[in-house]
Design a protein around this motif. Structure first.
Motif, PDB file in Angstrom:
ATOM      1  N   UNK A 343       0.825  -1.207   0.000  1.00  0.00           N
ATOM      2  CA  UNK A 343       0.000   0.000   0.000  1.00  0.00           C
ATOM      3  C   UNK A 343       0.860   1.259   0.000  1.00  0.00           C
ATOM      4  N   UNK A 344       1.955   1.235   0.745  1.00  0.00           N
ATOM      5  CA  UNK A 344       2.853   2.389   0.792  1.00  0.00           C
ATOM      6  C   UNK A 344       3.330   2.756  -0.603  1.00  0.00           C
ATOM      7  N   UNK A 345       3.599   1.735  -1.410  1.00  0.00           N
ATOM      8  CA  UNK A 345       4.064   1.962  -2.781  1.00  0.00           C
ATOM      9  C   UNK A 345       2.888   2.256  -3.711  1.00  0.00           C
ATOM     10  N   UNK A 346       1.830   1.462  -3.603  1.00  0.00           N
ATOM     11  CA  UNK A 346       0.711   1.591  -4.515  1.00  0.00           C
ATOM     12  C   UNK A 346      -0.060   2.879  -4.398  1.00  0.00           C
ATOM     13  N   UNK A 347      -0.064   3.489  -3.209  1.00  0.00           N
ATOM     14  CA  UNK A 347      -0.792   4.734  -3.012  1.00  0.00           C
ATOM     15  C   UNK A 347       0.007   5.956  -3.463  1.00  0.00           C
TER      16      UNK A 347
END
Length: 412
Positions: A343-347
């Protein structure tokens, strides 16, 4: 890419982005964010250079499998790495219904949305050209990379998103069939065609024969269009061929991939709060089977580099399988905490994309300057590229986590 890839996938950034709020806030589609994060990590992971490690351990099947799936196949077929761009593109479509709904809820008129969409398209194309022009003496006008391909098709997808589903499916079919027909009608290279003159190595072993030869490397309709189109633009030297066989014209079937994502996004919204896993699996199976049928009958081979209609169908089916898997694990089984690193990367995928293209060489050079070379050979010289790559990946993630923690999300 939050703007290009994620658009405005249900926004839940109204509260402080702690793990608890990201995982438990229902409006956000965590599965889509996690899928996007995986795709970005696959792209960022190129820095680990599995191919170099595999060459250092020629008898290791493990490293050769990893290396195969971190490089693009030469022509026909698919490896995991080949799914990065289709997934980018597919997720654009998934996010599109949410983006439109959000803007309608805010009272934006269709005209205002269209202007904003056109701006996004132009900006994506410009950003793609800018990144491909780094370290060159002049602007490198090229339109085959991920950002430019998405930018060239995005406005058309936005317009189709306002049509009824039957017209969207009709447009999808017309795009793929019309594109296939144009290539089929373009003269195939004859037996005396000089492939070496268009950058195909003399020892190339990926030629199609018979009807499928319409889709051979640098001897097709897309190549002819690029020789005409790209030479209309300022260039250091005349364009003759793309070494990888990539084409500007691929944005047309790429639009088909965006539309497949659009269907998935609309199914998400229509089924809410349920997750249409069964529909995703059925769609994935039918699309993948159709692509394989076209490939093995020689009607239209599966080639990612030129984004054949067969590739659009097959890769679109695989995208549906990925989406179904993430949705089942995260939304149905409620296993969510494991997805936090994704999520840290995808957001913040625009930031991740820029980190790779703008900072990778800087980070590698400075790790060598300040830590030397020996530290990355702690497990032997053969694993040095892997250890260096892991260090760079950790720095990437730390930067993205810092931005995530402070609610800094780059958007277009």
């Amino acid at each position: 890419m939050n703007a290009a890839i994620a658009m405005e996938t249900p926004d839940t950034s109204s509260s402080r982005p702690s793990l608890k709020s990201v995982v438990l806030t229902p409006p956000r589609n965590i599965a889509v964010d996690a899928y996007r994060g995986l795709v970005m990590l696959l792209m960022m992971g190129e820095v680990m250079e599995f191919a170099k490690v595999a060459r250092a351990y020629p008898d290791s099947l493990f490293w050769h499998i990893l290396a195969y799936n971190q490089t693009h196949v030469e022509w026909a077929g698919m490896g995991l790495h080949d799914m990065i761009q289709p997934s980018f593109t597919f997720l654009v479509g998934v996010a599109l219904p949410y983006s439109i709904h959000s803007r309608v809820r805010k009272g934006q008129s269709f005209a205002k949305q269209l202007v904003h969409t056109l701006w996004r398209s132009v900006l994506l194309i410009a950003l793609g050209i800018f990144l491909r022009s780094l370290n060159r003496t002049q602007t490198n006008f090229t339109f085959e990379d991920t950002l430019t391909q998405i930018g060239m098709g995005y406005t058309f997808a936005f317009l189709l998103a306002h049509c009824k589903p039957k017209w969207q499916w009709a447009a999808f079919a017309a795009i793929l069939f019309g594109y296939w027909l144009a290539w089929a009608l373009y003269p195939a290279p004859g037996p005396s065609f000089d492939y070496t003159a268009v950058g195909v190595p003399a020892d190339w072993h990926n030629y199609f024969t018979g009807f499928a030869s319409h889709w051979n490397k640098n001897s097709n309709l897309g190549q002819a269009v690029d020789v005409w189109f790209l030479n209309l633009l300022p260039r250091a030297s005349r364009f003759v061929f793309n070494g990888g066989g990539y084409l500007t014209l691929s944005f047309i079937p790429t639009l088909g991939t965006i539309l497949l994502g659009l269907f998935a996004g609309e199914w998400f919204r229509a089924a809410a709060p349920k997750i249409p896993i069964k529909r995703f699996l059925i769609a994935g199976t039918l699309l993948a089977a159709a692509g394989l049928l076209l490939h093995f009958t020689g009607i239209c081979p599966i080639v990612k580099r030129i984004w054949t209609p067969g590739w659009t169908l097959f890769s679109g089916g695989v995208c549906f399988f990925f989406l179904a898997a993430f949705s089942w694990i995260i939304d149905v089984k409620q296993y969510r905490r494991w997805a936090f690193p994704l999520l840290v990367v995808g957001m913040n995928s625009i930031a991740a994309y820029l980190l790779v293209h703008l900072w990778q060489d800087f980070l590698v050079n400075n790790l060598h300057i300040h830590l030397g070379y020996k530290i990355f050979e702690v497990f032997g010289p053969g694993l040095e590229p892997l250890m260096l790559g892991i260090a760079v990946m950790l720095i990437y993630w730390a930067i993205l986590y810092w931005m995530y923690h402070r609610r800094i999300f780059l958007r277009i």
